[in-house]
Scaffold this motif. Structure first.
Motif, mmCIF file in Angstrom:
data_model
loop_
_atom_site.group_PDB
_atom_site.id
_atom_site.type_symbol
_atom_site.label_atom_id
_atom_site.label_comp_id
_atom_site.label_asym_id
_atom_site.label_seq_id
_atom_site.Cartn_x
_atom_site.Cartn_y
_atom_site.Cartn_z
ATOM 1 N N ILE A 118 0.858 -1.196 0.000
ATOM 2 C CA ILE A 118 0.000 0.000 0.000
ATOM 3 C C ILE A 118 0.888 1.238 0.000
ATOM 4 C CG2 ILE A 118 -1.757 1.335 1.232
ATOM 5 C CD1 ILE A 118 -2.788 -1.265 2.429
ATOM 6 N N SER A 123 -2.343 7.687 -7.062
ATOM 7 C CA SER A 123 -1.831 8.636 -8.059
ATOM 8 C C SER A 123 -1.173 7.919 -9.222
ATOM 9 C CB SER A 123 -0.791 9.567 -7.428
ATOM 10 O OG SER A 123 -1.341 10.185 -6.304
ATOM 11 N N CYS A 139 8.635 14.591 -2.873
ATOM 12 C CA CYS A 139 8.840 15.740 -1.981
ATOM 13 C C CYS A 139 10.320 16.104 -2.029
ATOM 14 C CB CYS A 139 8.451 15.397 -0.552
ATOM 15 S SG CYS A 139 6.683 15.273 -0.302
ATOM 16 N N PHE A 140 11.177 15.079 -2.113
ATOM 17 C CA PHE A 140 12.600 15.399 -2.231
ATOM 18 C C PHE A 140 12.804 16.120 -3.555
ATOM 19 C CE2 PHE A 140 13.007 10.923 -3.900
ATOM 20 C CZ PHE A 140 12.080 10.308 -3.085
ATOM 21 N N SER A 165 11.550 18.921 -4.192
ATOM 22 C CA SER A 165 10.485 19.915 -4.424
ATOM 23 C C SER A 165 11.001 21.295 -4.003
ATOM 24 C CB SER A 165 9.212 19.545 -3.665
ATOM 25 O OG SER A 165 9.422 19.583 -2.271
ATOM 26 N N ASN A 166 11.923 21.306 -3.032
ATOM 27 C CA ASN A 166 12.521 22.593 -2.648
ATOM 28 C C ASN A 166 13.371 23.156 -3.791
ATOM 29 O OD1 ASN A 166 11.406 22.707 -0.072
ATOM 30 N ND2 ASN A 166 13.048 21.475 0.825
ATOM 31 N N PRO A 219 2.421 4.367 3.725
ATOM 32 C CA PRO A 219 1.489 5.416 3.293
ATOM 33 C C PRO A 219 1.993 6.827 3.564
ATOM 34 C CG PRO A 219 0.840 4.617 5.448
ATOM 35 C CD PRO A 219 2.112 3.887 5.090
ATOM 36 N N GLY A 275 2.487 21.892 1.558
ATOM 37 C CA GLY A 275 3.396 21.341 0.541
ATOM 38 C C GLY A 275 4.295 20.265 1.118
ATOM 39 N N ARG A 300 8.459 14.441 8.941
ATOM 40 C CA ARG A 300 9.086 14.067 7.675
ATOM 41 C C ARG A 300 10.159 15.084 7.307
ATOM 42 N NH1 ARG A 300 5.306 13.148 2.474
ATOM 43 N NH2 ARG A 300 5.598 11.018 3.203
ATOM 44 N N ILE A 313 -4.180 4.700 6.805
ATOM 45 C CA ILE A 313 -4.352 3.258 6.604
ATOM 46 C C ILE A 313 -3.557 2.447 7.646
ATOM 47 C CG2 ILE A 313 -2.507 2.946 4.873
ATOM 48 C CD1 ILE A 313 -6.006 1.334 4.705
ATOM 49 N N LEU A 363 6.791 0.637 6.511
ATOM 50 C CA LEU A 363 8.025 1.289 6.061
ATOM 51 C C LEU A 363 7.902 2.803 6.102
ATOM 52 C CD1 LEU A 363 8.632 -0.797 2.807
ATOM 53 C CD2 LEU A 363 9.423 -1.298 5.129
ATOM 54 N N GLY A 364 9.058 3.440 6.088
ATOM 55 C CA GLY A 364 9.120 4.875 5.858
ATOM 56 C C GLY A 364 8.578 5.711 7.001
ATOM 57 N N SER A 407 12.892 10.024 6.170
ATOM 58 C CA SER A 407 13.377 10.562 4.894
ATOM 59 C C SER A 407 13.121 9.553 3.792
ATOM 60 C CB SER A 407 14.886 10.845 4.976
ATOM 61 O OG SER A 407 15.606 9.631 4.906
ATOM 62 N N PHE A 441 15.357 8.559 1.712
ATOM 63 C CA PHE A 441 16.521 7.674 1.733
ATOM 64 C C PHE A 441 16.288 6.557 2.751
ATOM 65 C CE2 PHE A 441 21.208 7.970 0.530
ATOM 66 C CZ PHE A 441 21.541 6.719 1.007
ATOM 67 N N TRP A 447 20.846 15.388 1.796
ATOM 68 C CA TRP A 447 21.525 16.552 1.239
ATOM 69 C C TRP A 447 20.580 17.751 1.339
ATOM 70 C CZ3 TRP A 447 22.157 11.682 -0.803
ATOM 71 C CH2 TRP A 447 23.466 11.263 -1.068
HETATM 72 C C1 LIG Z 1 10.019 19.472 1.321
HETATM 73 C C2 LIG Z 1 10.528 18.094 1.510
HETATM 74 C C3 LIG Z 1 11.825 17.773 1.141
HETATM 75 C C4 LIG Z 1 12.318 16.493 1.301
HETATM 76 N N1 LIG Z 1 13.590 16.228 0.931
HETATM 77 C C5 LIG Z 1 14.100 15.000 1.129
HETATM 78 C C6 LIG Z 1 15.424 14.710 0.739
HETATM 79 O O1 LIG Z 1 16.156 15.562 0.209
HETATM 80 N N2 LIG Z 1 15.890 13.454 0.954
HETATM 81 C C7 LIG Z 1 15.123 12.485 1.497
HETATM 82 O O2 LIG Z 1 15.605 11.374 1.654
HETATM 83 N N3 LIG Z 1 13.850 12.731 1.887
HETATM 84 C C8 LIG Z 1 13.315 13.957 1.707
HETATM 85 N N4 LIG Z 1 12.024 14.207 2.070
HETATM 86 C C9 LIG Z 1 11.244 13.176 2.800
HETATM 87 C C10 LIG Z 1 10.602 12.142 1.903
HETATM 88 O O3 LIG Z 1 9.779 12.751 0.935
HETATM 89 C C11 LIG Z 1 9.750 11.187 2.733
HETATM 90 O O4 LIG Z 1 10.430 10.836 3.901
HETATM 91 C C12 LIG Z 1 9.441 9.925 1.941
HETATM 92 O O5 LIG Z 1 8.661 10.261 0.832
HETATM 93 C C13 LIG Z 1 8.750 8.891 2.804
HETATM 94 O O6 LIG Z 1 8.412 7.762 2.048
HETATM 95 P P1 LIG Z 1 7.084 6.946 2.406
HETATM 96 O O7 LIG Z 1 7.080 5.758 1.518
HETATM 97 O O8 LIG Z 1 6.989 6.776 3.855
HETATM 98 O O9 LIG Z 1 5.901 7.954 2.007
HETATM 99 P P2 LIG Z 1 5.575 8.661 0.616
HETATM 100 O O10 LIG Z 1 6.766 8.772 -0.212
HETATM 101 O O11 LIG Z 1 4.807 9.868 0.943
HETATM 102 O O12 LIG Z 1 4.603 7.646 -0.108
HETATM 103 C C14 LIG Z 1 3.348 7.353 0.402
HETATM 104 C C15 LIG Z 1 2.430 6.953 -0.750
HETATM 105 O O13 LIG Z 1 1.329 6.218 -0.214
HETATM 106 C C16 LIG Z 1 0.171 6.598 -0.870
HETATM 107 N N5 LIG Z 1 -0.942 6.295 0.046
HETATM 108 C C17 LIG Z 1 -1.196 6.815 1.254
HETATM 109 N N6 LIG Z 1 -2.290 6.268 1.793
HETATM 110 C C18 LIG Z 1 -2.737 5.345 0.898
HETATM 111 C C19 LIG Z 1 -3.840 4.445 0.883
HETATM 112 N N7 LIG Z 1 -4.710 4.376 1.889
HETATM 113 N N8 LIG Z 1 -3.989 3.653 -0.198
HETATM 114 C C20 LIG Z 1 -3.114 3.696 -1.229
HETATM 115 N N9 LIG Z 1 -2.052 4.535 -1.264
HETATM 116 C C21 LIG Z 1 -1.880 5.344 -0.208
HETATM 117 C C22 LIG Z 1 0.353 8.056 -1.201
HETATM 118 O O14 LIG Z 1 -0.431 8.435 -2.302
HETATM 119 C C23 LIG Z 1 1.847 8.136 -1.482
HETATM 120 O O15 LIG Z 1 2.136 8.031 -2.856
HETATM 121 C C24 LIG Z 1 11.492 15.493 1.882
HETATM 122 C C25 LIG Z 1 10.189 15.796 2.241
HETATM 123 C C26 LIG Z 1 9.700 17.077 2.066
HETATM 124 C C27 LIG Z 1 8.293 17.376 2.452
#
Ligand SMILES: Cc1cc2nc3c(=O)[nH]c(=O)nc-3n(C[C@H](O)[C@H](O)[C@H](O)COP(=O)(O)OP(=O)(O)OC[C@H]3O[C@@H](n4cnc5c(N)ncnc54)[C@H](O)[C@@H]3O)c2cc1C
Lengths: 427, 125
Positions: free
Chosen positions: A42, A71, A77-78, A80-81, A140, A163, A196, A292, A322-323, A334, A336, A368
């Motif tokens: 998920i 989506s 998000c990484f 995006s800055n 998620p 954002g 995050r 979720i 995860l994450g 992050s 990473f 970074w």
């Molecule tokens: C401004 C900014 C800058 C960042 N820069 C960095 C960086 O330079 N380096 C770095 O390592 N990290 C960076 N991060 C952090 C990084 O984006 C997150 O830590 C990372 O995306 C976490 O991964 P994740 O899999 O936990 O969640 P996400 O990557 O957010 O993925 C979650 C996914 O789950 C989906 N989802 C959620 N709920 C459901 C559901 N019920 N059913 C189906 N799908 C669902 C969402 O649509 C989404 O696509 C940054 C974050 C921000 C906001």
């Protein structure tokens, strides 16, 4: 200096790696009878996309992998800055799921997971369909705790966008910054810990300053922090002084006494110290695991505790979290980290389902941040699974006073990392 | 003589990878001694599957297809060269702190396994 290429190097050494001689060890299938084992993932972000890719790729067809992600394009998000700072086009941070389907046979279902029935090992989708699993991976990301900032809401975010999730809000921030009056004020409200991307708010401010310096040089940026200190603080403050002297003011929570109210209609942000009027603002509330994870019953408070050696939930051995949604102390939230945790989980899941070799968990993270043109800094650590949590093995951080070449190389390295990790998630 | 050439080559190669500056060339001597006193005799011993697992950590940054964008490609390297470079990071003779961190916790078997794995991937174009 003469550069000798690697082919010449091999010739010189007289050794070539005998790839053909390195046979893959035999993997015995635990689920050799009946249907193929099935993994449902998920969330197709940093954690989920990586997990789906590695399980499908490394099991070589032995495991069916279904990825549920609403989506069709994931905007990281990484970086995006870097888009805010005009270093990147928005389109360049968007990624599709075709690679996972075409190259690894992942069944990508663009839907929303509405609920998890852990007892019957089923995921129910928003469309009403249900999918059964042998192992479930939940990645998620985060949800916002809107009420952590008085006056903030889903509605308010259209005027004061956070954002802080994949999507269009970063574009809304950029639009508002671009439309600030000459000499106007941008206010950033970073979230409290844990959240995050700990350096993220401060990189965002750096990138907006970089934009304003070129387009609106008398503008000001005020950071009303909800914390008394922040990640890479010394590096950011030094950089702000060198590149944007006088433009950025960081106000600690200890000085302003906390955010008392935000008013999106008047664009006012009230604290004990003063009421600040913004021409554009980004307010990032406190965070919690994506809904979720709560629904699946794997959270304790706001986040989901995990077993450090496998990333399996402490509440349900068939669910891996995860994450950002997980309690992966001592790792920061992050992309990473999520990617690194996904590989540990993928290895453990394959081992359980197909009997493939399970190697010891090892994790890493490097974050970074770009402060200005060619001025990159980084912080990183290696980790191992401890009995109770993920323990730091070793760590490093960039230093103030590094020469320009080092800072430039660090920035270029971040570009390399971006293309590496996005390929590692989606190709 | 061949050994000296190889060692020199490794050192030069290390330098070109990191784009290290010529002023450090004084260190070549030290590296040569370091490597010749622990000559890597015979084929590198490692486990391919383990290497593949460990490599997952590398390919977060170093593209698995060897594309070079700010981070040098490591695919298709000669196994011995790979090990030499990693050892140079391990003893902090090469400077990148992220790489020093990664190399610091790789033991001989892990390095050899990684080297074997990356040697089988196509060299970057
Ligand atoms: C401004 C900014 C800058 C960042 N820069 C960095 C960086 O330079 N380096 C770095 O390592 N990290 C960076 N991060 C952090 C990084 O984006 C997150 O830590 C990372 O995306 C976490 O991964 P994740 O899999 O936990 O969640 P996400 O990557 O957010 O993925 C979650 C996914 O789950 C989906 N989802 C959620 N709920 C459901 C559901 N019920 N059913 C189906 N799908 C669902 C969402 O649509 C989404 O696509 C940054 C974050 C921000 C906001």
């Amino acid at each position: 200096m003469t550069k000798i290429n690697r082919r010449q190097f091999s010739a010189l050494l007289g050794t070539t790696a005998a790839a053909g001689a390195l046979a893959m060890p035999n993997v015995t299938g635990a689920a050799s009878h009946g249907a193929k084992p099935k993994v449902v993932v998920i969330g197709g972000g940093a954690g989920g996309a990586t997990a789906a890719r590695y399980i499908a790729k490394d099991s070589k067809g032995e495991i069916d992998v279904i990825l549920i992600e609403p989506s069709k394009r994931y905007y990281t998000c990484f970086f995006s800055n870097l888009y805010l700072g005009d270093f990147r086009e928005y389109a360049s941070i968007g990624h599709g799921y075709d690679g996972l389907a075409n190259n690894h046979g992942v069944n990508v279902v663009h839907d929303w997971a509405a609920s998890v029935d852990g007892a019957n090992k089923k995921v129910i989708l928003a469309s009403g369909a249900s999918i059964s699993y042998d192992k479930l991976v939940i990645s998620p990301g985060i949800d916002m705790k809107y009420d952590s900032v008085p006056g903030y809401s889903v509605e308010a975010q259209s005027k004061m966008p956070h954002g802080w999730k994949s999507g269009t809000q970063v574009q809304a921030i950029k639009h508002r910054v671009a439309n600030m009056p000459e000499g106007g004020t941008f206010v950033m409200v970073p979230p409290p810990n844990p959240f995050r991307c700990p350096p993220g708010p401060y990189e965002r401010v750096s990138m907006i300053a970089n934009y304003l310096k070129k387009n609106n040089p008398t503008a000001k940026i005020i950071i009303l922090d909800t914390k008394p200190k922040f990640s890479k603080q010394g590096l950011f403050e030094d950089g702000w002084q060198r590149h944007y002297d006088g433009m950025i003011e960081w106000i600690s929570s200890e000085v302003h006494g906390g955010i008392k109210n935000v008013n999106p209609d008047t664009m006012e942000i009230e604290t004990d110290l003063d009421t600040f009027k913004a021409d554009a603002a980004s307010v990032v509330p406190a965070q919690k695991a994506g809904a979720i994870a709560m629904n699946a019953g794997v959270t304790d408070g706001d986040w989901a505790p995990i077993m450090p050696a496998t990333m399996a939930s402490k509440a349900d051995p068939n669910i891996y979290v995860l994450g950002d949604a997980s309690v992966a102390k001592s790792m920061p939230k992050s992309g990473f980290s999520a990617n690194s945790q996904a590989k540990v989980a993928a290895n453990a899941i394959r081992g359980e389902l197909t009997g493939s070799k399970v190697f010891e968990a090892r994790f890493a993270n490097t974050c970074w941040s770009l402060i200005s043109d060619n001025d990159g800094v980084k912080v990183g650590a290696s980790y191992k699974a401890g009995a109770e949590k993920i323990d730091v093995v070793d760590k490093f951080i960039s230093k103030n006073g590094e020469d320009e070449a080092t800072r430039k190389a660090t920035y270029e390295e971040s570009e390399g990392w971006y293309s590496g990790i996005t390929a590692d998630m989606f190709s | 003589m061949v050994r000296v050439l190889v060692v020199l080559y490794i050192s030069i190669n290390i330098f070109s990878i990191t784009q290290a500056v010529a002023e450090r060339s004084g260190k070549l001597e030290t590296k040569a001694i370091l490597i010749t006193t622990h000559p890597n005799e015979g084929p590198v011993k490692g486990d391919f599957e383990y290497g593949e697992y460990l490599a997952a950590e590398c390919v977060t940054c170093h593209s698995a297809t060897g594309k070079d964008k700010g981070i040098p490609p490591i695919t298709g390297w000669d196994a011995e060269g790979f090990i030499s470079v990693m050892n140079a990071y391990k003893i902090k003779d090469l400077e990148n702190p992220a790489m020093q961190l990664i190399a610091a916790r790789l033991d001989e078997e892990q390095m050899a396994s990684l080297a074997l794995y990356f040697a089988t991937l196509p060299e970057a174009e």
